[in-house]
Scaffold this active site. Structure first.
Site, short mmCIF file in Angstrom:
data_model
loop_
_atom_site.label_atom_id
_atom_site.label_comp_id
_atom_site.label_asym_id
_atom_site.label_seq_id
_atom_site.Cartn_x
_atom_site.Cartn_y
_atom_site.Cartn_z
N ASP A 1 -9.93 3.05 1.50
CA ASP A 1 -9.97 2.45 2.83
C ASP A 1 -10.62 3.37 3.85
OD1 ASP A 1 -8.86 -0.05 2.36
OD2 ASP A 1 -6.80 0.63 2.68
N LYS B 1 0.80 -1.22 0.00
CA LYS B 1 0.00 0.00 0.00
C LYS B 1 0.84 1.27 0.00
CE LYS B 1 -4.24 -1.78 2.08
NZ LYS B 1 -5.26 -1.56 3.14
#
Length: 299
Positions: free
Chosen positions: A112, A75
């Site tokens: 997210d 990420k």
């Protein structure tokens, strides 16, 4: 065009990059949505070692991949491989969604935060002035901290094993999260105080995640029973892990009288947001995605 649910010469690819990805529910929920939307696409989980990430991205771009999810451990590192970043991804330094850039390369963003916040908004009408403790200081923790700020939490603490990593995390987030404080997991006295004051504890570490390579992994918890005993009853414990369901942390917290949220709805909501970006459509069937994920978990 190939019929929904079948793969043919015209079928386009979307997928997930990470290492490992064998446990992911994303293929089940995304393919259910693609079928319901009658999109001639298929979603695949693609295990990607860190040293192959750049090559994999170039190859997927070359074959016309329509979009990607990115998970642990990529990420943060994938951000440097993007042509452009959304303001949110740039601020967080963490990317979990890639969209093909019109001029080649990838546009990186982060869903997210949206996925994390939705279950909390459903659970409580207001989180304003609440105190939160976040376990872990990786890429997912950045999104969680951003979400907690968006929800209006007045005090946010990050707990980790190493002071050096905590200080680095705090420094990297200073511009957009100046209220962030740190506590070391080895400092049990300070950690106990933080737990006693917390209205919400969020686990962003992989501790407690089920693993076929380690049958005892699912029995682990980032907090000991004694530390969980310091929590206020009726406080919330949110574990972004969704396998097993419930995790050991949530089992212990529920037994103590806490309210719990697992990571399944976060997964569903961030996945739905990603599919909206890839497809340009708003009619993403969230209920179908949730049902497919639940069915996968019970088989």
């Amino acid at each position: 065009m190939t019929s929904p649910g079948t793969i043919g010469a015209s079928t386009a690819l979307v997928g997930l990059l990470g290492d490992p990805v064998h446990h992911s529910l994303s293929p089940a929920l995304q393919n259910a949505a693609l079928s319901a939307m009658e999109l001639d696409w298929v979603f695949l989980a693609m295990p990607t070692p860190a040293d192959q990430l750049s090559s994999v991205l170039k190859g997927l771009e070359a074959i016309g991949c329509r979009g990607l999810n990115v998970t642990i451990p990529h990420k943060q590192t994938v951000a440097a491989l993007c042509k452009t970043l959304s303001p949110l991804a740039q601020r967080l330094g963490a990317v979990n969604v890639l969209v093909p850039h019109a001029d080649g390369g990838w546009f990186g963003t982060n869903t997210d935060v949206e996925g994390f916040c939705r279950p909390l908004r459903d659970a409580e009408s207001s989180w304003n002035k609440r105190r939160a403790l976040v376990l872990g200081c990786g890429g997912s923790a950045r999104a969680v901290v951003a979400g907690l700020i968006e929800l209006g939490c007045s005090c946010i603490e990050i707990a980790g094993r190493r002071n050096e990593a905590l200080i680095a995390f705090q420094r990297e987030c200073l511009d957009w999260a100046p209220q962030l404080k740190t506590v070391c997991l080895s400092d049990e006295a300070s950690l106990a105080t933080s737990l006693e004051q917390a209205d919400l504890v969020v686990n962003t570490t992989p501790v407690g995640m089920a693993s076929p390579n380690d049958p005892n992994a699912a029995l682990a918890s980032p907090l000991s029973p004694n530390l969980i005993g310091r929590l206020k009853q009726e406080s919330w414990v949110y574990d972004i892990i969704y396998t097993p369901r419930p995790t050991r942390l949530l089992q212990l917290a529920t037994n103590h009288g806490c309210r719990s949220i697992d990571g399944l709805e976060m997964l569903v909501q961030q996945g739905a947001a990603a599919l909206r970006l890839w497809s340009g459509r708003d009619d993403v069937p969230v209920a179908a995605m949730r049902d497919a994920a639940l069915q996968q978990l019970t088989t």
